[in-house]
Scaffold this active site. Structure first.
Site, mmCIF file in Angstrom:
data_model
loop_
_atom_site.group_PDB
_atom_site.id
_atom_site.type_symbol
_atom_site.label_atom_id
_atom_site.label_comp_id
_atom_site.label_asym_id
_atom_site.label_seq_id
_atom_site.Cartn_x
_atom_site.Cartn_y
_atom_site.Cartn_z
ATOM 1 N N TYR A 183 4.624 -13.548 0.295
ATOM 2 C CA TYR A 183 4.175 -13.372 -1.087
ATOM 3 C C TYR A 183 4.619 -14.533 -1.974
ATOM 4 O O TYR A 183 3.974 -14.826 -2.979
ATOM 5 C CB TYR A 183 4.741 -12.076 -1.679
ATOM 6 C CG TYR A 183 3.906 -10.856 -1.445
ATOM 7 C CD1 TYR A 183 3.529 -10.482 -0.168
ATOM 8 C CD2 TYR A 183 3.496 -10.068 -2.513
ATOM 9 C CE1 TYR A 183 2.770 -9.355 0.051
ATOM 10 C CE2 TYR A 183 2.742 -8.932 -2.310
ATOM 11 C CZ TYR A 183 2.371 -8.578 -1.033
ATOM 12 O OH TYR A 183 1.623 -7.458 -0.834
ATOM 13 N N ASP A 185 3.132 -4.014 14.530
ATOM 14 C CA ASP A 185 1.900 -3.352 14.992
ATOM 15 C C ASP A 185 2.227 -2.034 15.688
ATOM 16 O O ASP A 185 1.582 -1.000 15.448
ATOM 17 C CB ASP A 185 1.063 -4.284 15.885
ATOM 18 C CG ASP A 185 1.862 -4.910 17.022
ATOM 19 O OD1 ASP A 185 3.114 -4.835 17.016
ATOM 20 O OD2 ASP A 185 1.225 -5.480 17.941
ATOM 21 N N ASP A 221 4.317 -3.812 2.683
ATOM 22 C CA ASP A 221 3.153 -3.476 1.854
ATOM 23 C C ASP A 221 2.172 -2.636 2.666
ATOM 24 O O ASP A 221 1.715 -1.577 2.229
ATOM 25 C CB ASP A 221 2.500 -4.778 1.366
ATOM 26 C CG ASP A 221 1.317 -4.517 0.462
ATOM 27 O OD1 ASP A 221 1.425 -3.650 -0.430
ATOM 28 O OD2 ASP A 221 0.276 -5.174 0.638
ATOM 29 N N ASP A 256 1.703 1.768 2.593
ATOM 30 C CA ASP A 256 0.428 2.427 2.281
ATOM 31 C C ASP A 256 0.073 3.412 3.394
ATOM 32 O O ASP A 256 -0.359 4.536 3.144
ATOM 33 C CB ASP A 256 -0.710 1.399 2.148
ATOM 34 C CG ASP A 256 -1.027 1.093 0.687
ATOM 35 O OD1 ASP A 256 -0.103 1.140 -0.144
ATOM 36 O OD2 ASP A 256 -2.197 0.795 0.380
ATOM 37 N N LYS A 274 7.739 -9.126 13.541
ATOM 38 C CA LYS A 274 6.984 -9.573 14.709
ATOM 39 C C LYS A 274 7.785 -10.705 15.360
ATOM 40 O O LYS A 274 7.370 -11.877 15.359
ATOM 41 C CB LYS A 274 5.591 -10.074 14.283
ATOM 42 C CG LYS A 274 4.630 -8.970 13.880
ATOM 43 C CD LYS A 274 3.934 -8.297 15.048
ATOM 44 C CE LYS A 274 2.872 -9.179 15.640
ATOM 45 N NZ LYS A 274 2.208 -8.524 16.814
HETATM 46 C C1 IPM Z 1 2.191 -2.807 -3.989
HETATM 47 C C2 IPM Z 1 0.927 -3.489 -4.430
HETATM 48 C C3 IPM Z 1 1.297 -4.881 -4.879
HETATM 49 C C4 IPM Z 1 1.813 -5.617 -3.668
HETATM 50 C C5 IPM Z 1 0.166 -5.650 -5.569
HETATM 51 C C6 IPM Z 1 -0.364 -4.900 -6.763
HETATM 52 C C7 IPM Z 1 0.608 -7.023 -5.969
HETATM 53 O O1 IPM Z 1 -0.001 -3.465 -3.406
HETATM 54 O O2 IPM Z 1 3.103 -2.663 -4.826
HETATM 55 O O3 IPM Z 1 2.270 -2.409 -2.836
HETATM 56 O O4 IPM Z 1 1.029 -6.099 -2.837
HETATM 57 O O5 IPM Z 1 3.038 -5.696 -3.540
HETATM 58 MG MG MG Z 2 0.591 -2.368 -1.706
#
Ligand code: IPM
Ligand code: MG
Length: 369
Positions: free
Chosen positions: A143, A227, A251, A255, A194
């Site tokens: 990032y 993975d 990230d 999710d 990884k």
């Molecule tokens: C998160 C989001 C952020 C990230 C974005 C909005 C920059 O997806 O907080 O997970 O990728 O970190």
């Molecule tokens: Mg995110």
């Protein structure tokens, strides 16, 4: 209490302001009913700040965040700002706060509430009782790594570059947070990278291994490739206690983990920096985004934002009992069958954002009586 705790509230865009409104009511309730008071300041971030001030976050807002005891963040972004460059996008607000405040450890719990077991797309027997914590590194890796950019080659073609880079101190400090957390849970950490294809991943593995041997021999450490971890999270998520991983893998995996629970609208997060002893900087935000498709309709689920405030009470101020009270109230209103549309199920009562807030406040009154 000697002095009030100073909170900076940054509602942001989309459903951010709506769900934050319900949290403000919880904060007022705490003021009235518990021995903890807050001085709450509010500011603009994301698209809202772009419209009003021409930038997703001003230096003044960053300074206020630095100065606050804790930051409560809503969500940023929306389709009207999607075409802006990287230096102008609403997302820059959260990335700037993470970087400027040095918030390197992003704690993302995935908890399945009993009342919501059937909301998961996985079988109840796989997710029932799930309680895992992902600790995502959040100020390094790809990032922020240099070099980065899009360049035009001599032949006119273009090349996009991002760099995954981790130094040992960055790995160690986030791993420490994971090990410390694990000690208060089941004392198990799974470190994810990884190492089979990336040097930065190999260094990550070596560093975490050495740290555990040196400082956390009482915590069980395992390693997994990212993975495989994605696959294991869907196959048998309860094998995990604490997962510690890089910015990008965290990230993705967070999710994925959040959807094991059935609703993004339920999950809070904390991002911590500095050392606990120095009064650490911290920002709290729901995992969900600004959900522009349902913004302004009064149907957003305010529970993730409320649970983020509960995390704030716990991690920034050590107010465990108050945090647990809010978590209990949120779980109880679900148990009573109240549901915003995102978690609606047969036989439950469909409510909107404000009615959900009302119910949580009523339950807080009962629990505190
Ligand atoms: C998160 C989001 C952020 C990230 C974005 C909005 C920059 O997806 O907080 O997970 O990728 O970190
Ligand atoms: Mg995110």
């Amino acid at each position: 209490m000697a002095s009030n705790k100073r909170l900076l509230v940054l509602p942001g865009d989309g459903i951010g302001p709506e769900v934050m409104g319900e949290v403000r009511r919880v904060i007022d309730w705490m003021d009235r009913r518990r021995s903890v008071s807050f001085d709450v300041a509010e500011d603009l971030v994301g698209g809202a700040a772009i419209e009003a001030r021409g930038t997703p976050i001003t230096e003044a807002t960053v300074a206020r965040a630095m100065d606050a005891d804790a930051v409560l963040f809503g969500a940023v972004g929306g389709p009207q700002w999607d075409k802006l460059g990287f230096d102008m996008r609403p997302e820059l607000a959260i990335l700037t706060l993470r970087r400027e405040l040095g918030l390197f450890a992003n704690l993302r719990p995935a908890i399945v509430f009993d009342a919501l077991v059937s909301a998961s797309t996985l079988k109840p027997e796989v997710v029932q009782g799930l309680d895992l914590m992902i600790v995502r590194e959040s100020t390094g890796g790809i990032y922020f790594g240099e070099p980065r950019g899009i360049e035009t080659m001599p032949d006119g073609s273009r090349r996009g570059v991002n760099t995954e880079v981790y130094a040992t101190h960055e790995i160690e400090r986030v791993a420490r947070v994971a090990f410390e957390l694990a000690r208060k849970r089941q004392s198990r950490v799974c470190s994810v990278e990884k190492a089979n294809v990336m040097e930065s991943g190999l260094l990550w593995r070596q560093t975490v291994t050495a740290l555990q041997a040196r400082a956390y021999p009482d915590v069980a450490l395992s390693h997994m490739y990212a993975d495989n971890c994605a696959m294991q999270l869907v196959r048998n998520p309860r094998q995990f206690d604490v997962i510690v991983t890089t910015n990008l893998f965290g990230d993705l995996l967070s999710d994925l983990a959040s959807m094991l629970t059935g609703s993004l609208g339920m999950l809070p997060s904390a991002t911590l920096g500095g050392a606990e002893a120095e009064g650490r900087r911290a920002l709290y935000e729901p995992i969900h985004g600004s959900a522009p498709d349902i913004a302004g309709q009064g149907v957003a689920n305010p529970l993730a934002q409320m649970l983020s405030f509960a995390m704030l009470l716990r991690y920034s101020f050590g107010l465990e009992a108050d945090a647990a009270l809010i978590e209990r109230a949120c779980a109880d209103v679900l148990g009573a069958g109240l549901r915003t549309p995102d978690v609606m199920a047969p036989g439950c009562t469909r409510v909107g954002t404000t009615a959900m807030g009302d119910a949580v406040l009523r339950r807080l009154d009962e629990l505190a009586a």
